[in-house]
Design a protein around this motif. Structure first.
Motif, PDB file in Angstrom:
ATOM      1  N   TYR A 329       0.894  -1.159  -0.143  1.00 39.46           N
ATOM      2  CA  TYR A 329      -0.026   0.039  -0.052  1.00 39.46           C
ATOM      3  C   TYR A 329       0.857   1.196   0.134  1.00 39.46           C
ATOM      4  N   SER A 330       0.221   2.559  -0.293  1.00 41.65           N
ATOM      5  CA  SER A 330       0.839   3.827  -0.265  1.00 41.65           C
ATOM      6  C   SER A 330      -0.178   4.687   0.388  1.00 41.65           C
ATOM      7  N   VAL A 331       0.232   5.870   0.820  1.00 39.17           N
ATOM      8  CA  VAL A 331      -0.529   6.643   1.601  1.00 39.17           C
ATOM      9  C   VAL A 331      -0.123   8.163   0.912  1.00 39.17           C
ATOM     10  N   THR A 342       1.037  15.071  -1.791  1.00 40.82           N
ATOM     11  CA  THR A 342       2.363  14.637  -1.208  1.00 40.82           C
ATOM     12  C   THR A 342       2.264  13.076  -0.964  1.00 40.82           C
ATOM     13  N   GLU A 343       3.436  12.567  -1.255  1.00 37.85           N
ATOM     14  CA  GLU A 343       3.633  11.092  -1.165  1.00 37.85           C
ATOM     15  C   GLU A 343       3.976  11.212   0.296  1.00 37.85           C
ATOM     16  N   VAL A 344       3.284  10.256   1.242  1.00 38.31           N
ATOM     17  CA  VAL A 344       3.682  10.287   2.837  1.00 38.31           C
ATOM     18  C   VAL A 344       4.455   9.222   2.961  1.00 38.31           C
ATOM     19  N   ASN A 345       3.993   7.661   2.374  1.00 39.71           N
ATOM     20  CA  ASN A 345       4.811   6.594   2.380  1.00 39.71           C
ATOM     21  C   ASN A 345       4.509   5.778   1.321  1.00 39.71           C
ATOM     22  N   LYS A 346       5.491   5.100   0.594  1.00 37.94           N
ATOM     23  CA  LYS A 346       4.922   4.496  -0.676  1.00 37.94           C
ATOM     24  C   LYS A 346       5.237   2.965  -0.599  1.00 37.94           C
ATOM     25  N   ASN A 347       4.650   2.032  -0.991  1.00 37.41           N
ATOM     26  CA  ASN A 347       4.948   0.664  -1.159  1.00 37.41           C
ATOM     27  C   ASN A 347       5.200   0.170   0.262  1.00 37.41           C
ATOM     28  N   PHE A 348       4.469   0.279   1.119  1.00 34.95           N
ATOM     29  CA  PHE A 348       4.992  -0.500   2.450  1.00 34.95           C
ATOM     30  C   PHE A 348       4.093  -1.835   2.683  1.00 34.95           C
ATOM     31  N   SER A 349       4.546  -2.658   3.542  1.00 41.54           N
ATOM     32  CA  SER A 349       3.575  -3.660   3.503  1.00 41.54           C
ATOM     33  C   SER A 349       2.708  -3.748   4.726  1.00 41.54           C
ATOM     34  N   LEU A 350       1.387  -4.182   4.488  1.00 39.88           N
ATOM     35  CA  LEU A 350       0.466  -4.233   5.450  1.00 39.88           C
ATOM     36  C   LEU A 350      -0.224  -5.595   5.805  1.00 39.88           C
ATOM     37  N   SER A 376       6.519  12.079  10.225  1.00 46.29           N
ATOM     38  CA  SER A 376       7.550  12.409   9.277  1.00 46.29           C
ATOM     39  C   SER A 376       7.546  11.302   8.165  1.00 46.29           C
ATOM     40  N   GLY A 377       6.430  10.480   8.272  1.00 49.00           N
ATOM     41  CA  GLY A 377       6.245   9.520   7.151  1.00 49.00           C
ATOM     42  C   GLY A 377       6.981   8.104   7.628  1.00 49.00           C
ATOM     43  N   ALA A 378       7.583   7.978   8.805  1.00 47.37           N
ATOM     44  CA  ALA A 378       8.146   6.758   9.272  1.00 47.37           C
ATOM     45  C   ALA A 378       7.093   5.739   9.942  1.00 47.37           C
ATOM     46  N   ILE A 379       7.153   4.353   9.430  1.00 53.71           N
ATOM     47  CA  ILE A 379       6.210   3.227  10.022  1.00 53.71           C
ATOM     48  C   ILE A 379       6.450   2.917  11.547  1.00 53.71           C
TER      49      ILE A 379
END
Length: 543
Positions: A329-331, A342-350, A376-379
């Motif tokens: 997913y991306s946010v 604005t891209e917050v976080n791209k291609n993270f796994s959920l 800051s966009g960190a998971i």
């Protein structure tokens, strides 16, 4: 002597031959020898002569024979059906709508002689008119779309024979209501559009029903804000005083939906297909006042395949985008005017299938307990235990720091085992909220809780005064095609619950039953509620 006898014998023989010849000649000259004459039928009495439809009339006389097909009876220009025939009696039944006229009888095509001293005129006496009565009405007040039961006598079991009229202006204009069911003593009707307080009129086969002594036929039109069922023709409010109106219609099916409670703007994504990988691809915005049409928030090509939408306190819009199978997913963050993406976080796994989507007061993106994306966009992922959570309910955002979810004690959907939990969006933890589904709906739907029924389409949202609004489909109600939906208000501070009303969607093809987890339900600060219905409509509910 002998010759004299012979001469006499010859003379007798000639005389016989002459007579035979004469007879033969007569047969040839006259054609056919006339047979014996048939008796002409005689009528001596017809009774009764003033019958009503359904009465049996008897013709008495002679020479009728015993074969019904040989007999024809007419009254005026109308032939009647013979019931029985003997040589001295004919019976037939007066049919409905037979006009008066002169009776005539034919036996083998020959008209009978009418010797009845009173003549042959048959005068039909109309059946006595049954005057219907109007004795009760329940309820005696309501609004467009409500079902009203009218009680009395002499109603027709054929719907079309019963006409019910409501007042539409103070000047006496009336409008025809839709009759839903009919028995001899009871009619169920739907209150038509634009009703005002006035008398209800019932006619049965053209005859006005007479009100019972002391019975008031006045129907009081309730006053509600908005337009109620008038603008939503497929919704029928069956109890309560909720007011339904359509504020917008999307161009394609609505997918995810959220409400910016500070600015009273609804944001939603649409569907091109029901497949996430190629589905929701545009985000729209529309005002909750119902005075605008949906507009595209942004045309940025990255904003597609959207499965969740949320807003922060400043009115910025966040979207959860499906990228690729199995769980990538991306946010993205979109400014309220749609100008900046604005891209917050791209291609993270959920990896978990349990995900929600709320923005807390620190502008952190809370996707599920224990999993969030910070400012800051960190998971931040603490791998919180998610057993028993019902992701398909969607959760409900309360304020900048909390949201509510539903959890079941045995990891099932049994209503008795389902309770609300409070999710601390900052800490990422959940605690028991202290009340369950049964606290809200056990009085409205006892069957759901007495038979270990399961939750199917529960949706809930909050206003700005700690009130939860919960919408749940009722278990099957005998005779209904569509489900009945219940809406409850529960105050989490006082632990008090109020049934606001029930409604159903009249056409199964647009029923909420078809949409399961993608039924969207949100609430404004003032308690106005909004939900998706009929695939593309946004419906506003006012209390």
């Amino acid at each position: 002597m002998k010759s004299a006898l012979l001469k006499t014998s010859k003379q007798l023989t000639l005389l016989f031959l002459f007579l035979v010849g004469t007879l033969v000649a007569c047969k040839k000259d006259g054609g056919v020898i006339t047979p014996s004459v048939t008796e002409t039928a005689q009528i001596t009495d017809v009774s009764p002569k003033n019958p009503t439809p359904g009465d049996v009339v008897t013709i008495t006389g002679t020479g009728f024979g015993a074969t019904a097909t040989d007999v024809k009876v007419t009254i005026g220009d109308t032939e009647v059906t013979i019931a029985s025939v003997t040589n001295t009696e004919i019976k037939f039944t007066i049919p409905t709508n037979l006009p008066s006229g002169t009776l005539a009888l034919f036996v083998k095509g020959i008209a009978a002689n009418n010797k009845d001293p009173q003549g042959g005129t048959i005068t039909i006496t109309p059946t006595a008119t049954i005057v219907p009565t109007f004795t009760a009405m329940a309820p005696t007040s309501g609004k467009t779309g409500d079902l009203i039961t009218l009680t009395g006598t002499g109603f027709n079991t054929r719907l079309s024979e019963n006409k019910v009229f409501f007042a539409t202006t103070t000047g006496g204009t009336v409008v025809l209501a839709t009759v839903k069911t009919a028995t001899a003593t009871q009619l169920t009707v739907e209150v038509p559009a634009n009703v005002v307080t006035g008398n209800v009129i019932i006619t049965v086969s053209g005859t006005n029903a007479v009100a019972a002594a002391g019975f008031n036929t006045t129907f009081t039109a309730t006053t509600t804000t908005g337009t109620g069922g008038v603008s939503v023709d497929y919704i029928n409010a069956t109890s309560g005083s909720l007011n339904f109106s359509k504020i917008a219609t999307a161009s394609k099916e609505i997918g995810a939906m959220t409400l910016d409670r500070n600015n009273n703007i609804i944001y939603y994504s649409d569907f091109t297909t029901l497949n996430q990988a190629s589905g929701q691809n545009t985000v729209y915005k529309v005002s909750t006042d119902g005075n605008s049409t949906p507009s595209v928030l942004t045309t940025d090509s990255r904003i597609e395949k959207i499965i969740k939408v949320a807003t922060d306190a400043a009115g910025n819009v966040y979207v959860l985008k499906y990228e690729a199978a199995p769980s990538t997913y991306s946010v993205y963050k979109i400014s309220a005017d749609g100008a900046t993406v604005t891209e917050v976080n791209k291609n993270f796994s959920l990896s978990s299938s349990y995900y929600y989507f709320f923005i807390n007061s620190a502008n952190e993106i809370c996707i599920r307990p224990g999993f969030k994306i910070d400012a800051s966009g960190a998971i931040v992922n603490s791998q919180y235990d998610l057993s028993g959570l019902r992701q398909q309910d969607g959760g409900a955002f309360i304020d900048g720091g909390n949201a509510y979810l539903v959890k079941t004690s045995d990891n099932s959907n049994v209503a008795n085992n389902a309770s609300f939990v409070k999710w601390d969006l900052n800490a990422g933890t959940i605690t028991n909220a202290g009340f369950g589904i049964s606290n809200l709906f056990s009085a409205d739907d006892p069957k759901l809780f007495s038979s270990n029924g399961v939750i199917s389409y529960l949706k809930y949202a909050f206003d700005d005064s700690n009130n939860m609004y919960a919408m749940l489909d009722h278990t099957y109600i005998s005779g209904q095609i569509s489900k009945t939906w219940m809406i409850r208000k529960y105050n989490t501070t006082t632990n008090t619950s109020t049934l606001l009303g029930t409604f159903l969607i009249k056409s199964p093809s647009v029923d909420l039953n078809n949409f399961n987890s993608i039924v969207e339900f949100v609430a404004a600060k003032n308690g106005d509620m909004f939900f998706k219905a009929n695939l593309k409509d946004i419906i506003r509910i006012k209390q």
